[in-house]
Design an enzyme around this catalytic site. Structure first.
Site, PDB file in Angstrom:
ATOM      1  N   LYS A  54       0.838  -1.200   0.000  1.00 46.80           N
ATOM      2  CA  LYS A  54       0.000   0.000   0.000  1.00 46.80           C
ATOM      3  C   LYS A  54       0.877   1.255   0.000  1.00 46.80           C
ATOM      4  O   LYS A  54       0.606   2.215  -0.711  1.00 46.80           O
ATOM      5  CB  LYS A  54      -0.942  -0.026   1.217  1.00 46.80           C
ATOM      6  CG  LYS A  54      -2.046  -1.085   1.065  1.00 46.80           C
ATOM      7  CD  LYS A  54      -2.785  -1.381   2.365  1.00 46.80           C
ATOM      8  CE  LYS A  54      -3.751  -2.561   2.150  1.00 46.80           C
ATOM      9  NZ  LYS A  54      -4.395  -3.014   3.401  1.00 46.80           N
ATOM     10  N   GLN A  98      -4.294  -1.667   9.831  1.00 40.50           N
ATOM     11  CA  GLN A  98      -4.203  -3.000   9.226  1.00 40.50           C
ATOM     12  C   GLN A  98      -4.733  -4.060  10.201  1.00 40.50           C
ATOM     13  O   GLN A  98      -4.317  -4.125  11.350  1.00 40.50           O
ATOM     14  CB  GLN A  98      -2.737  -3.303   8.849  1.00 40.50           C
ATOM     15  CG  GLN A  98      -2.549  -4.606   8.109  1.00 40.50           C
ATOM     16  CD  GLN A  98      -3.205  -4.631   6.728  1.00 40.50           C
ATOM     17  OE1 GLN A  98      -3.163  -3.650   5.980  1.00 40.50           O
ATOM     18  NE2 GLN A  98      -3.850  -5.739   6.399  1.00 40.50           N
ATOM     19  N   ASP A 121     -11.000   2.822   4.548  1.00 43.91           N
ATOM     20  CA  ASP A 121     -11.422   1.425   4.402  1.00 43.91           C
ATOM     21  C   ASP A 121     -12.941   1.324   4.326  1.00 43.91           C
ATOM     22  O   ASP A 121     -13.482   0.327   3.847  1.00 43.91           O
ATOM     23  CB  ASP A 121     -10.936   0.598   5.603  1.00 43.91           C
ATOM     24  CG  ASP A 121      -9.679  -0.200   5.277  1.00 43.91           C
ATOM     25  OD1 ASP A 121      -9.428  -0.440   4.078  1.00 43.91           O
ATOM     26  OD2 ASP A 121      -8.959  -0.567   6.220  1.00 43.91           O
TER      27      ASP A 121
END
Ligand code: NDP
Length: 294
Positions: A54, A98, A121
């Site tokens: 990412k 994460q 997200d």
């Protein structure tokens, strides 16, 4: 019939190029750069690999990364404080924590603490509520579900009026992708571990999204001839001939299904690259909102 292969890598590269151009335009017009904060707790190899992919994708697109690589034994209070500081930092437009977090951390509290305006997200319950309701716009569409819909759109697949079957009902993939298909006027069926006659239900699909986490479960005779198949599954299976001793495969038996479907996204090389491209897209959208760029 041999299916058209939906090349997620190529489509994702196009999208990353589009974002890069927007980053340059933002910098020229507003003197601002979009910024993504990554929060990684502990040293899980898979999580480290995802976060580093990412960060690399951000760097290529011109998005600034704010990396927080934290020890596995960080306290709930300290982690919460980091999230709160990122919420308050005007250079950060997206915050990505994460998952999974270590067992001693209450992940619901941590995820719930991310400002909804920076929750790139898209997992915040308020955001999912807006995504699920009619005539409400979520601030962010979760990355993997958004990537599935982009693959369909950019392949020219019409969604409206089609029978769509989603295999899986998780909060991060199955459920949101089902809501997106419904809002695009597909007729929707969601399958899960208690579904009776799974092959029979899956065979109804004009559009099949497989997000079940079972290697190569969907066989050729489960698929309606001419269906479009998006394989979200990413499963590691033992393979002594591979360098790492395993290989990655999808939820769909690619070799069988490509002979029946009209189009199929492979795994790897389909949804995976799109998920990262959509994370950049969401970060860019958030930065545009923050600076008032159209
Ligand atoms: P979850 O384990 O959270 O959910 C799996 C879903 O599949 C559940 O709804 C479960 O049903 C259902 N299921 C499990 N086994 C069966 C079965 N035998 N028959 C029918 N239904 C079943 O997984 P995720 O949604 O997080 O992930 C799914 C897959 O997608 C995984 O392979 C994952 O690695 C991959 N993935 C890929 C991403 C990418 O970027 N490419 C991103 C995220 C995930 P029930 O609800 O009844 O338990």
């Amino acid at each position: 019939m041999t299916a058209e292969i939906i090349d997620g890598k190529a489509i994702a590269a196009t999208i990353r190029g589009e974002i890069k151009a927007e980053v340059e335009a933002m910098q020229a017009q507003y003197g601002k750069m979009p910024g993504l904060a990554t929060v990684l707790v502990g040293a899980r190899k898979d999580s480290q690999a995802y976060v580093s992919m990412k960060k690399k994708a951000c760097a290529e697109a011109g998005i600034t990364s704010f990396a927080h690589d934290l020890p596995a034994d960080i306290s709930q209070a300290d982690l919460l404080k980091i999230v709160q500081d990122l919420n308050a930092n005007p250079d950060v437009h997206g915050i990505l924590v994460q998952l999974p977090l270590p067992d001693h951390i209450d992940d619901e509290e941590i995820l719930g603490a991310i400002s909804i305006e920076k929750d790139v997200d898209g997992f915040h319950p308020l955001n999912i509520g807006r995504l699920s309701m009619k005539r409400r716009e979520p601030l962010f569409v979760p990355c993997t579900p958004r990537g599935c819909i982009e693959l369909l759109d950019r392949t020219g697949v019409k969604i409206e009026g089609k029978e769509a079957v989603v295999l899986g009902r998780s909060n991060i993939v199955g459920l949101p992708v089902a809501m997106l298909l419904l809002h695009r006027n597909a007729t929707l069926t969601i399958c899960h571990s208690r579904t009776k006659d799974l092959p029979g239900v899956v065979r109804r699909a004009d559009i099949l999204i497989a997000a079940v986490g079972r290697a190569e479960m969907v066989k050729g005779d489960w698929v309606k001839p001419g269906a479009v198949v998006i394989d979200v599954g990413t499963n590691a299976v033992d393979d002594p001939t591979a360098k790492k001793g395993y290989r990655l495969t999808g939820d769909v038996d690619f070799d069988e299904v490509k002979e029946v479907a009209s189009a199929i996204s492979p795994s790897p090389g389909g949804v995976g690259p799109m998920t990262i491209a959509m994370l950049l897209r969401n970060t860019m959208d958030s930065a545009k909102r923050a600076v008032g760029m159209k």
